[in-house]
Design an enzyme around this catalytic site. Structure first.
Site, short mmCIF file in Angstrom:
data_model
loop_
_atom_site.label_atom_id
_atom_site.label_comp_id
_atom_site.label_asym_id
_atom_site.label_seq_id
_atom_site.Cartn_x
_atom_site.Cartn_y
_atom_site.Cartn_z
N MET A 196 0.85 -1.18 0.00
CA MET A 196 0.00 0.00 0.00
C MET A 196 0.89 1.23 0.00
O MET A 196 1.77 1.36 0.84
CB MET A 196 -0.87 0.02 1.26
CG MET A 196 -1.48 -1.33 1.62
SD MET A 196 -2.73 -1.83 0.49
CE MET A 196 -4.14 -1.04 1.20
N CYS A 197 0.69 2.13 -0.92
CA CYS A 197 1.39 3.42 -0.97
C CYS A 197 2.77 3.30 -1.61
O CYS A 197 3.35 2.22 -1.70
CB CYS A 197 1.54 4.06 0.41
SG CYS A 197 0.03 4.14 1.38
#
Length: 269
Positions: free
Chosen positions: A1-2
């Site tokens: 994520m990210c």
């Protein structure tokens, strides 16, 4: 994520690091090349940077995707700095907080980002709230896992821990409480970059006279990018990069203490 990135070196425009590279953070928001979890980072973005003579960084954050902000590329073209930290977000759990949930988080001279997710959030980290002053919890910018991890790091920094020790101890504390978490943390004070590789990708590019970049993934195909091994602490300044293995608590006595430094590969000019 990210996905996130930090730069330290000669003064450049924000766009030189974030927009202009063929696979820069701007493009990583919809087409990351090495992201293991998630595919699109459209749940917010932010950049923080330092101006000469002011130790407290400025920030520009938004709740939507970076490509949807028509003003950002203009801002990135003209704002110049010798140190920055930026991130694009793929939310662990969709919810409230909007812009406040977008990294970088800030406190005093520091900027911080978390690439990953805390397993079992929020229940898994509930026992750790007792180690934080109430004011730290009440001052959290957002109600997500990254903001709480930042509160843990910031509490250690304010207590006088060095940046590397603060990140290492926090990673190991959270990993004990929430096994299976992914904890790639990124921190800068404007004079150094500190990061952890714990469950996701991390790379660095160090070029004499041209600065140091630490990022979730390379933003171009320069052959001098170096991949950081998993479970490693990285500490960098404008000239040097030091990698240190992160040991489990039972291996070191004190979490994060006592590992043997691993010298990075040299990058020719």
């Amino acid at each position: 994520m990210c996905r996130h990135v930090a730069y330290l070196g000669p003064e450049v425009s924000l766009g030189t690091v974030l927009v202009e590279p063929p696979h820069g953070l701007f493009r990583q928001s919809w087409a990351p090349r090495r992201q293991r979890y998630g595919t699109v980072n459209a749940d917010g973005f932010g950049v923080g940077w330092y101006a000469d003579g002011d130790p407290v960084p400025g920030r520009y954050r938004r709740a939507g995707p970076i490509w949807g902000d028509l003003s950002f590329t203009d801002l990135a073209r003209v704002v110049r700095t010798g140190a920055l930290l930026a991130a694009v977000r793929d939310a662990t759990v969709p919810g409230a907080d909007q812009e406040a949930a977008a990294a970088p988080y800030a406190g005093g001279p520091w900027l911080f980002s978390h690439n990953g997710a805390v397993a079992g959030w929020p229940g898994s980290l509930a026992p750790l709230t007792g180690g934080l002053p109430a004011v730290e919890i009440l001052s959290m910018e957002a109600r997500n896992d990254s903001a709480f991890v930042w509160a843990l790091v910031l509490n250690r920094l304010r207590a006088g821990d060095e940046e590397g020790q603060a990140l290492a101890d926090t990673v190991l504390e959270v990993a004990r409480a929430a096994p299976g978490s992914r904890l790639n943390l990124l921190l800068t004070s404007g004079d150094s970059i500190t990061a952890t590789a714990w469950g996701d990708t991390l790379w660095y590019l160090a070029r004499p006279g041209r600065g140091t970049v630490v990022a979730s993934e390379p933003y171009d195909d320069d052959p001098h990018w170096v991949e950081v091994p998993d479970r490693t602490l990285l500490v960098a300044d404008r000239t040097d990069v030091l990698l240190t293995p992160l040991k489990e608590p039972e291996e070191t006595g004190r979490p994060g203490a006592g590992p043997v430094p691993v010298p990075p590969k040299e990058s020719p000019a």
